[in-house]
Design a protein around this motif. Structure first.
Motif, PDB file in Angstrom:
ATOM      1  N   PRO A 130       0.842  -1.199   0.000  1.00 54.00           N
ATOM      2  CA  PRO A 130       0.000   0.000   0.000  1.00 54.00           C
ATOM      3  C   PRO A 130       0.880   1.254   0.000  1.00 54.00           C
ATOM      4  O   PRO A 130       1.851   1.335   0.752  1.00 54.00           O
ATOM      5  CB  PRO A 130      -0.801  -0.128   1.293  1.00 54.00           C
ATOM      6  CG  PRO A 130      -0.002  -1.017   2.165  1.00 54.00           C
ATOM      7  CD  PRO A 130       0.796  -1.907   1.274  1.00 54.00           C
ATOM      8  N   VAL A 131       0.515   2.198  -0.855  1.00 57.78           N
ATOM      9  CA  VAL A 131       1.347   3.384  -1.063  1.00 57.78           C
ATOM     10  C   VAL A 131       0.459   4.626  -1.132  1.00 57.78           C
ATOM     11  O   VAL A 131      -0.630   4.597  -1.699  1.00 57.78           O
ATOM     12  CB  VAL A 131       2.160   3.252  -2.374  1.00 57.78           C
ATOM     13  CG1 VAL A 131       2.915   4.525  -2.700  1.00 57.78           C
ATOM     14  CG2 VAL A 131       3.111   2.062  -2.296  1.00 57.78           C
ATOM     15  N   VAL A 132       0.957   5.711  -0.554  1.00 57.27           N
ATOM     16  CA  VAL A 132       0.375   7.034  -0.742  1.00 57.27           C
ATOM     17  C   VAL A 132       1.398   7.851  -1.528  1.00 57.27           C
ATOM     18  O   VAL A 132       2.576   7.912  -1.141  1.00 57.27           O
ATOM     19  CB  VAL A 132       0.073   7.726   0.610  1.00 57.27           C
ATOM     20  CG1 VAL A 132      -0.283   9.194   0.402  1.00 57.27           C
ATOM     21  CG2 VAL A 132      -1.033   7.000   1.340  1.00 57.27           C
ATOM     22  N   VAL A 133       0.964   8.445  -2.625  1.00 56.85           N
ATOM     23  CA  VAL A 133       1.842   9.296  -3.427  1.00 56.85           C
ATOM     24  C   VAL A 133       1.624  10.738  -2.979  1.00 56.85           C
ATOM     25  O   VAL A 133       0.539  11.290  -3.152  1.00 56.85           O
ATOM     26  CB  VAL A 133       1.560   9.143  -4.939  1.00 56.85           C
ATOM     27  CG1 VAL A 133       2.508  10.040  -5.740  1.00 56.85           C
ATOM     28  CG2 VAL A 133       1.702   7.692  -5.370  1.00 56.85           C
ATOM     29  N   ALA A 134       2.656  11.321  -2.388  1.00 56.09           N
ATOM     30  CA  ALA A 134       2.587  12.709  -1.890  1.00 56.09           C
ATOM     31  C   ALA A 134       3.039  13.651  -3.002  1.00 56.09           C
ATOM     32  O   ALA A 134       4.072  14.312  -2.907  1.00 56.09           O
ATOM     33  CB  ALA A 134       3.445  12.857  -0.640  1.00 56.09           C
ATOM     34  N   SER A 135       2.234  13.730  -4.044  1.00 51.65           N
ATOM     35  CA  SER A 135       2.603  14.548  -5.209  1.00 51.65           C
ATOM     36  C   SER A 135       2.412  16.041  -4.949  1.00 51.65           C
ATOM     37  O   SER A 135       2.846  16.862  -5.740  1.00 51.65           O
ATOM     38  CB  SER A 135       1.791  14.119  -6.430  1.00 51.65           C
ATOM     39  OG  SER A 135       0.415  14.195  -6.149  1.00 51.65           O
ATOM     40  N   ASN A 136       1.770  16.386  -3.839  1.00 54.08           N
ATOM     41  CA  ASN A 136       1.521  17.787  -3.505  1.00 54.08           C
ATOM     42  C   ASN A 136       2.711  18.467  -2.826  1.00 54.08           C
ATOM     43  O   ASN A 136       2.671  19.665  -2.577  1.00 54.08           O
ATOM     44  CB  ASN A 136       0.304  17.889  -2.589  1.00 54.08           C
ATOM     45  CG  ASN A 136       0.492  17.115  -1.285  1.00 54.08           C
ATOM     46  OD1 ASN A 136       1.083  16.033  -1.277  1.00 54.08           O
ATOM     47  ND2 ASN A 136      -0.006  17.655  -0.197  1.00 54.08           N
ATOM     48  N   LEU A 137       3.786  17.726  -2.503  1.00 60.16           N
ATOM     49  CA  LEU A 137       4.936  18.296  -1.791  1.00 60.16           C
ATOM     50  C   LEU A 137       6.018  18.731  -2.756  1.00 60.16           C
ATOM     51  O   LEU A 137       6.317  18.038  -3.738  1.00 60.16           O
ATOM     52  CB  LEU A 137       5.519  17.266  -0.817  1.00 60.16           C
ATOM     53  CG  LEU A 137       4.597  16.743   0.280  1.00 60.16           C
ATOM     54  CD1 LEU A 137       5.326  15.714   1.140  1.00 60.16           C
ATOM     55  CD2 LEU A 137       4.077  17.883   1.151  1.00 60.16           C
ATOM     56  N   SER A 138       6.649  19.878  -2.447  1.00 58.61           N
ATOM     57  CA  SER A 138       7.802  20.334  -3.234  1.00 58.61           C
ATOM     58  C   SER A 138       9.005  19.444  -2.902  1.00 58.61           C
ATOM     59  O   SER A 138       8.979  18.686  -1.923  1.00 58.61           O
ATOM     60  CB  SER A 138       8.122  21.795  -2.899  1.00 58.61           C
ATOM     61  OG  SER A 138       8.665  21.881  -1.576  1.00 58.61           O
ATOM     62  N   ASP A 139      10.054  19.548  -3.675  1.00 57.40           N
ATOM     63  CA  ASP A 139      11.260  18.761  -3.405  1.00 57.40           C
ATOM     64  C   ASP A 139      11.813  19.052  -2.015  1.00 57.40           C
ATOM     65  O   ASP A 139      12.246  18.146  -1.304  1.00 57.40           O
ATOM     66  CB  ASP A 139      12.337  19.028  -4.472  1.00 57.40           C
ATOM     67  CG  ASP A 139      11.979  18.432  -5.832  1.00 57.40           C
ATOM     68  OD1 ASP A 139      11.072  17.571  -5.884  1.00 57.40           O
ATOM     69  OD2 ASP A 139      12.592  18.838  -6.839  1.00 57.40           O
ATOM     70  N   GLU A 140      11.800  20.334  -1.619  1.00 53.41           N
ATOM     71  CA  GLU A 140      12.291  20.692  -0.291  1.00 53.41           C
ATOM     72  C   GLU A 140      11.391  20.110   0.804  1.00 53.41           C
ATOM     73  O   GLU A 140      11.869  19.615   1.822  1.00 53.41           O
ATOM     74  CB  GLU A 140      12.401  22.205  -0.140  1.00 53.41           C
ATOM     75  CG  GLU A 140      12.981  22.612   1.201  1.00 53.41           C
ATOM     76  CD  GLU A 140      13.175  24.108   1.340  1.00 53.41           C
ATOM     77  OE1 GLU A 140      14.146  24.499   2.016  1.00 53.41           O
ATOM     78  OE2 GLU A 140      12.360  24.877   0.795  1.00 53.41           O
ATOM     79  N   GLN A 141      10.080  20.159   0.588  1.00 57.49           N
ATOM     80  CA  GLN A 141       9.157  19.582   1.564  1.00 57.49           C
ATOM     81  C   GLN A 141       9.349  18.067   1.686  1.00 57.49           C
ATOM     82  O   GLN A 141       9.259  17.512   2.775  1.00 57.49           O
ATOM     83  CB  GLN A 141       7.706  19.901   1.186  1.00 57.49           C
ATOM     84  CG  GLN A 141       7.316  21.338   1.433  1.00 57.49           C
ATOM     85  CD  GLN A 141       5.908  21.631   0.965  1.00 57.49           C
ATOM     86  OE1 GLN A 141       5.487  21.210  -0.120  1.00 57.49           O
ATOM     87  NE2 GLN A 141       5.164  22.360   1.795  1.00 57.49           N
ATOM     88  N   VAL A 142       9.610  17.411   0.578  1.00 59.99           N
ATOM     89  CA  VAL A 142       9.868  15.965   0.598  1.00 59.99           C
ATOM     90  C   VAL A 142      11.075  15.670   1.478  1.00 59.99           C
ATOM     91  O   VAL A 142      11.033  14.798   2.349  1.00 59.99           O
ATOM     92  CB  VAL A 142      10.079  15.401  -0.829  1.00 59.99           C
ATOM     93  CG1 VAL A 142      10.692  14.013  -0.791  1.00 59.99           C
ATOM     94  CG2 VAL A 142       8.763  15.395  -1.594  1.00 59.99           C
ATOM     95  N   ARG A 143      12.153  16.392   1.266  1.00 60.88           N
ATOM     96  CA  ARG A 143      13.364  16.191   2.082  1.00 60.88           C
ATOM     97  C   ARG A 143      13.091  16.461   3.562  1.00 60.88           C
ATOM     98  O   ARG A 143      13.497  15.705   4.435  1.00 60.88           O
ATOM     99  CB  ARG A 143      14.494  17.097   1.602  1.00 60.88           C
ATOM    100  CG  ARG A 143      15.112  16.675   0.299  1.00 60.88           C
ATOM    101  CD  ARG A 143      16.206  17.672  -0.118  1.00 60.88           C
ATOM    102  NE  ARG A 143      16.778  17.289  -1.377  1.00 60.88           N
ATOM    103  CZ  ARG A 143      17.836  16.490  -1.504  1.00 60.88           C
ATOM    104  NH1 ARG A 143      18.425  16.000  -0.435  1.00 60.88           N
ATOM    105  NH2 ARG A 143      18.294  16.169  -2.692  1.00 60.88           N
TER     106      ARG A 143
END
Length: 190
Positions: free
Chosen positions: A68-81
């Motif tokens: 099971p996976v959630v794709v957090a496509s709403n986050l910027s690269d900095e937010q992902v880090r």
């Protein structure tokens, strides 16, 4: 938030993951076997893991084809880090209430909690010398135990132990790093 089942080979671990997850893989695999998937793996828009590296490794160990996976496509690269670090760090900030933890562990009879990383000997109170004393003025019963603390054999009640733990936590919160007697006391209540 949409949880999707994806092929495990379609997601990728983050190559610069600063957490060493290997010691937690067996316990996490045991958890997945016992309880199923109750937390999805979180990935970015490129299917690189943000949160859930240990669950990913456990799934690999278990031979799972999909996860099971959630794709957090709403986050910027900095937010992902930042989220990748924050997700791990926030778990480190919490502490166990050892009295309540002991009560919870004692109430679980048919599941071996050592499979999930709990060292039950650490919480085993059978080695302590317990006695029951009665406070005639208050008509209450209080459990006491004989323990070695700071090199002395002392008797301490449950209430005294809770007060001592509360005092030490407050002291550490107000003063930060501890040493000497406070360190010794912390090792007793930790």
């Amino acid at each position: 938030m949409e949880v999707r089942n994806l092929k495990i080979d379609d997601i990728k671990p983050y190559e610069n993951n600063p957490r060493n997850n290997l010691d937690a893989v067996d316990a996490t695999a045991n958890s997945i076997k016992e309880f199923g998937w109750q937390q999805p793996i979180v990935v970015d828009k490129d299917m690189v893991i943000i949160a859930g590296h240990t669950r990913y490794l456990a799934a690999k160990k278990l031979g799972c084809d999909t996860v099971p996976v959630v794709v957090a496509s709403n986050l910027s690269d900095e937010q992902v880090r930042a989220y990748r670090l924050a997700d791990n760090k926030t778990g480190e900030l919490a502490e166990w209430d050892l009295v309540q933890l002991d009560e919870e562990l004692e109430s679980i009879l048919n599941i071996d909690m050592e499979d999930y990383g709990f060292d039950l000997d650490e919480f085993d109170m059978e080695d302590e010398d317990y006695s029951i004393s009665s406070d005639e003025d208050n008509h209450t019963t209080n459990t006491t135990k004989h323990v070695k603390m700071c090199g002395y054999d002392i008797e301490i009640t449950d209430e005294e132990e809770r007060k001592l733990k509360s005092f030490i936590e407050k002291y550490v919160d107000e003063n930060g790093v501890t040493f000497g007697l406070v360190s010794e006391l912390m090792s007793y209540v930790s």
